[in-house]
Design a protein around this motif. Structure first.
Motif, PDB file in Angstrom:
ATOM      1  N   GLN A   1       0.839  -1.208   0.000  1.00  0.00           N
ATOM      2  CA  GLN A   1       0.000   0.000   0.000  1.00  0.00           C
ATOM      3  C   GLN A   1       0.871   1.255   0.000  1.00  0.00           C
ATOM      4  N   LEU A   2       1.942   1.232   0.795  1.00  0.00           N
ATOM      5  CA  LEU A   2       2.859   2.382   0.826  1.00  0.00           C
ATOM      6  C   LEU A   2       3.481   2.628  -0.540  1.00  0.00           C
ATOM      7  N   PHE A   3       3.912   1.573  -1.194  1.00  0.00           N
ATOM      8  CA  PHE A   3       4.555   1.702  -2.507  1.00  0.00           C
ATOM      9  C   PHE A   3       3.563   2.206  -3.558  1.00  0.00           C
ATOM     10  N   ILE A   4       2.333   1.729  -3.494  1.00  0.00           N
ATOM     11  CA  ILE A   4       1.331   2.181  -4.468  1.00  0.00           C
ATOM     12  C   ILE A   4       1.082   3.682  -4.315  1.00  0.00           C
ATOM     13  N   VAL A   5       0.934   4.130  -3.056  1.00  0.00           N
ATOM     14  CA  VAL A   5       0.634   5.549  -2.821  1.00  0.00           C
ATOM     15  C   VAL A   5       1.836   6.424  -3.197  1.00  0.00           C
ATOM     16  N   TYR A   6       3.043   6.007  -2.785  1.00  0.00           N
ATOM     17  CA  TYR A   6       4.202   6.887  -2.994  1.00  0.00           C
ATOM     18  C   TYR A   6       4.812   6.758  -4.394  1.00  0.00           C
TER      19      TYR A   6
ATOM     20  N   THR B   1      -1.313   6.600   3.982  1.00  0.00           N
ATOM     21  CA  THR B   1      -1.399   5.133   3.929  1.00  0.00           C
ATOM     22  C   THR B   1      -1.647   4.538   5.308  1.00  0.00           C
ATOM     23  N   PHE B   2      -0.900   5.005   6.301  1.00  0.00           N
ATOM     24  CA  PHE B   2      -1.090   4.486   7.664  1.00  0.00           C
ATOM     25  C   PHE B   2      -2.504   4.789   8.170  1.00  0.00           C
ATOM     26  N   SER B   3      -3.010   5.967   7.841  1.00  0.00           N
ATOM     27  CA  SER B   3      -4.360   6.330   8.300  1.00  0.00           C
ATOM     28  C   SER B   3      -5.409   5.424   7.673  1.00  0.00           C
ATOM     29  N   LEU B   4      -5.315   5.214   6.365  1.00  0.00           N
ATOM     30  CA  LEU B   4      -6.307   4.371   5.676  1.00  0.00           C
ATOM     31  C   LEU B   4      -6.217   2.927   6.163  1.00  0.00           C
ATOM     32  N   ASN B   5      -4.994   2.442   6.351  1.00  0.00           N
ATOM     33  CA  ASN B   5      -4.817   1.061   6.825  1.00  0.00           C
ATOM     34  C   ASN B   5      -5.376   0.893   8.237  1.00  0.00           C
ATOM     35  N   THR B   6      -5.035   1.840   9.112  1.00  0.00           N
ATOM     36  CA  THR B   6      -5.546   1.784  10.490  1.00  0.00           C
ATOM     37  C   THR B   6      -7.059   1.919  10.513  1.00  0.00           C
TER      38      THR B   6
END
Length: 232
Positions: A73-78, A105-110
């Motif tokens: 998810q981090l790689f997709i966003v960044y 990303t952390f907010s959406l995942n959390t």
């Protein structure tokens, strides 16, 4: 070895105060807001076509973020969004800085994970309490604010704190998108002094200290919110 630990502790601590802790607090706060809104949408009994569409989108969001690795998810966003060209909005792609990408990303995942916690906590409150509150003229907002949320908060506190503690450790993944948080600083220092075992053990100790503090805070808050609970 001790002089390496002493000289490295300060930069790692500064990185923690500057990035790790702020990213965790901001991401969890935003994620909790997302979780509450998502849970309310999912437990709603509205049946209009527009609302059903929103409900489907919310379900898809929760499924997507719980079914894919956080690192992906981090790689997709960044790295991925800059290639998403939307002519009317972002003709050159959506470029977010590393910090914004990480927090988003952390907010959406959390939010996806915590939404299930909040939803199950709200559903654990007996329907009789809703009906009793409506019978004395309360609106839905009043019922939620005065009756449901206080009880649901006590039920959801332990799993929400588990998510918070997990998020502290997950922020180490932010190093992969060039955020200079604690783990990234330890990597940089290890590359200079060729002492990876010492440096990674040191940064692990920092994470353990933060998580131990949060666990202690969790136990304190659990006692506070359980003061008026009747035990048999």
């Amino acid at each position: 070895m001790w002089h390496i630990i002493i000289n490295s502790a300060l930069p790692i601590a500064v990185a923690g105060l500057k990035y790790t802790i702020p990213i965790t607090i901001i991401s969890f706060s935003l994620g909790l807001i997302i979780a509450v809104l998502t849970a309310l949408v999912r437990i709603s009994k509205k049946r209009s076509i527009f609302f059903m569409l929103i409900k489907w989108i919310v379900k898809f969001y929760v499924w997507l973020f719980r079914s894919t690795p956080l690192l992906v998810q981090l790689f997709i966003v960044y790295f991925g969004l800059p290639y998403l060209i939307i002519p009317a909005v972002a003709p050159t792609g959506i470029e977010l800085g590393p910090l914004v990408s990480g927090i988003l990303t952390f907010s959406l995942n959390t939010g996806a994970y915590c939404s299930e916690t909040v939803r199950s906590a709200i559903l654990s409150i007996p329907n009789g309490q809703w009906e009793a509150a409506y019978s004395i003229g309360m609106t839905k907002t009043q019922v939620l604010r005065r009756i449901i949320f206080p009880q649901a908060s006590r039920v959801s506190l332990p799993p929400l704190f588990n998510s918070f503690i997990s998020l502290v450790k997950d922020t180490s993944l932010a190093a992969s998108i060039t955020i200079v948080e604690m783990f990234e600083v330890s990597q940089q220092i290890a590359a200079e002094n060729y002492q990876p075992l010492v440096m990674y053990s040191l940064v692990a100790a920092f994470y353990a200290i933060i998580c131990t503090f949060l666990s202690t805070l969790q136990r304190y808050l659990e006692k506070r919110v359980s003061r008026y609970v009747v035990t048999i």
